[in-house]
Design a protein around this motif. Structure first.
Motif: not given
Length: 416
Positions: A309-318
């Motif tokens: 989930l954390l990596k998904l949030v980072e992916l969306q922010s980038s």
């Protein structure tokens, strides 16, 4: 000489006497304990044989009563049971029955699953065969159900089935009043969509089947094209709202399997969903990210799922890993295109220092390599390979050790 004048009959009798002396006197044979059943025909045959082999009347009777023919195409024993009679009791013509629609769908689905690269070369034949089979409303309904079941039961097959559904939606000719292929497929998906609240709380098998459906619907949204008039083909907007509701259902019951399915769906469709919502002036993706952040504060999910989930949030922010600042290839320069040197080769100086075209001293270092090649014109063959190091020559152990140490040091400097 006396032996030569002996008549042949006397010699044969002497031979018989000598054999009888060697093997002893002959004894009568013992009767068998059991005897095979004797048919009437064999009994008659034995009686005829005992009465004499030259009995022409018995032979004529056998020929007249025989059912055999020299002109027959094949010989079939009387006790032979036909496999065709057992299988095709309905007196169908031919040795093999025509394959059913279910058999054909299973066959080409298995082929596409094992050889997905053959999709383009096989899809025309598949479509032509289906058009010859699908001629009634019942067969069209059966085709939709068969393909839907295959899409949700075979793992890692949703992308190929979504492409197949898109092609069939444009090339299946039969279109009854109940709806064409695409409309019936969307109705079938809607039936599963209505069960989402129960599915996310069901047993493991039910949830697994529901997760396969969710991922298939995501692939269908990406690949299904709908033509409307002269406009360019667009996506099925009806699936846009469905995917949002499915995500909300998965997040409403935040167990690991549901969260993993939501992550996979967003990695697959997140960028497209966000772009579409922004075009409509909606902030649905922001709402989904807020729900993920709330779940991250909860301790129920496992550490691995929390990391996903954390990596998904980072992916969306980038911006989902997309780079929009890249210039057109003809206008690209090192200043306006961050990917300008992405595909440039890597060179090494005499001391093993790597450098690329992005290095400020690239021209000077590259010229040093050219100068070395000019000093040793015969050291390189036509392909640019070092001719001093042929495959047949073995490297000295000390040189090999030094070369390995050099490679390790070069990798260490590169990582720094």
């Amino acid at each position: 000489m006396n032996n030569s004048s002996t008549p042949p009959s006397s010699s044969s009798s002497e031979a018989g006497d000598s054999r009888s002396l060697v093997f002893g006197p002959s004894e009568p044979l013992r009767k068998p304990l059991t005897a095979p059943p004797v048919s009437d025909s064999s009994a008659e045959s034995r009686s005829s044989v005992s009465s004499g082999h030259n009995s022409s009347s018995s032979a004529d009777a056998l020929v007249e009563n025989s059912k055999l023919s020299a002109a027959a195409s094949e010989f079939v024993p009387g006790s032979y049971a036909s496999f065709q009679d057992d299988v095709y009791s309905d007196e169908s013509e031919g040795y093999y029955a025509e394959p059913s629609l279910a058999d054909f769908v299973q066959e080409f689905v298995s082929h596409l699953y094992s050889s997905p690269g053959s999709f383009e070369s096989e899809i025309s034949y598949i479509t032509d065969t289906l058009n010859s089979c699908v001629t009634t409303e019942e067969t069209l309904q059966e085709l939709v159900e068969l393909i839907y079941v295959q899409s949700t039961s075979i793992p890692h097959f949703a992308y190929t089935v979504a492409r197949l559904c898109n092609h069939l939606s444009h090339h299946i000719h039969f279109s009854p009043a109940s709806g064409n292929f695409r409309q019936l497929l969307l109705k079938r998906c809607h039936t599963e969509y209505e069960q989402r609240e129960q599915a996310v709380r069901g047993d493991p098998d039910t949830r697994k089947k529901f997760h396969s459906y969710v991922l298939f619907l995501g692939e269908l949204y990406i690949n299904l094209e709908i033509k409307s008039g002269k406009d360019k083909p667009g996506r099925a907007n009806i699936l846009l709202a469905a995917l949002k509701d499915l995500l909300n259902a998965l997040f409403s019951h935040p167990e690991d399997p549901n969260l993993m399915c939501a992550v996979k769906l967003l990695k697959l469709t997140g960028s497209v969903l966000e772009d579409t919502w922004k075009e409509k002036g909606q902030s649905d993706m922001d709402e989904i990210i807020k729900k993920i952040e709330v779940i991250l504060l909860d301790a129920k999910c496992s550490r691995d799922v929390r990391t996903m989930l954390l990596k998904l949030v980072e992916l969306q922010s980038s911006n989902w890993g997309r780079v929009h600042t890249a210039a057109v290839s003809s206008d690209a320069t090192p200043d306006n295109d961050p990917n300008y040197f992405m595909n440039e080769p890597t060179f090494y100086t005499a001391d093993g220092t790597p450098f690329t075209a992005a290095d400020p001293e690239y021209s000077e270092k590259y010229q040093e390599i050219l100068d070395r090649e000019d000093c040793f014109p015969d050291a390189y063959d036509e392909d640019g390979n070092d001719s001093f190091c042929s495959d047949e020559d073995e490297m000295d152990p000390e040189i090999e050790e030094a070369f390995e140490r050099f490679c390790m040091e070069s990798d260490a400097r590169r990582k720094k």
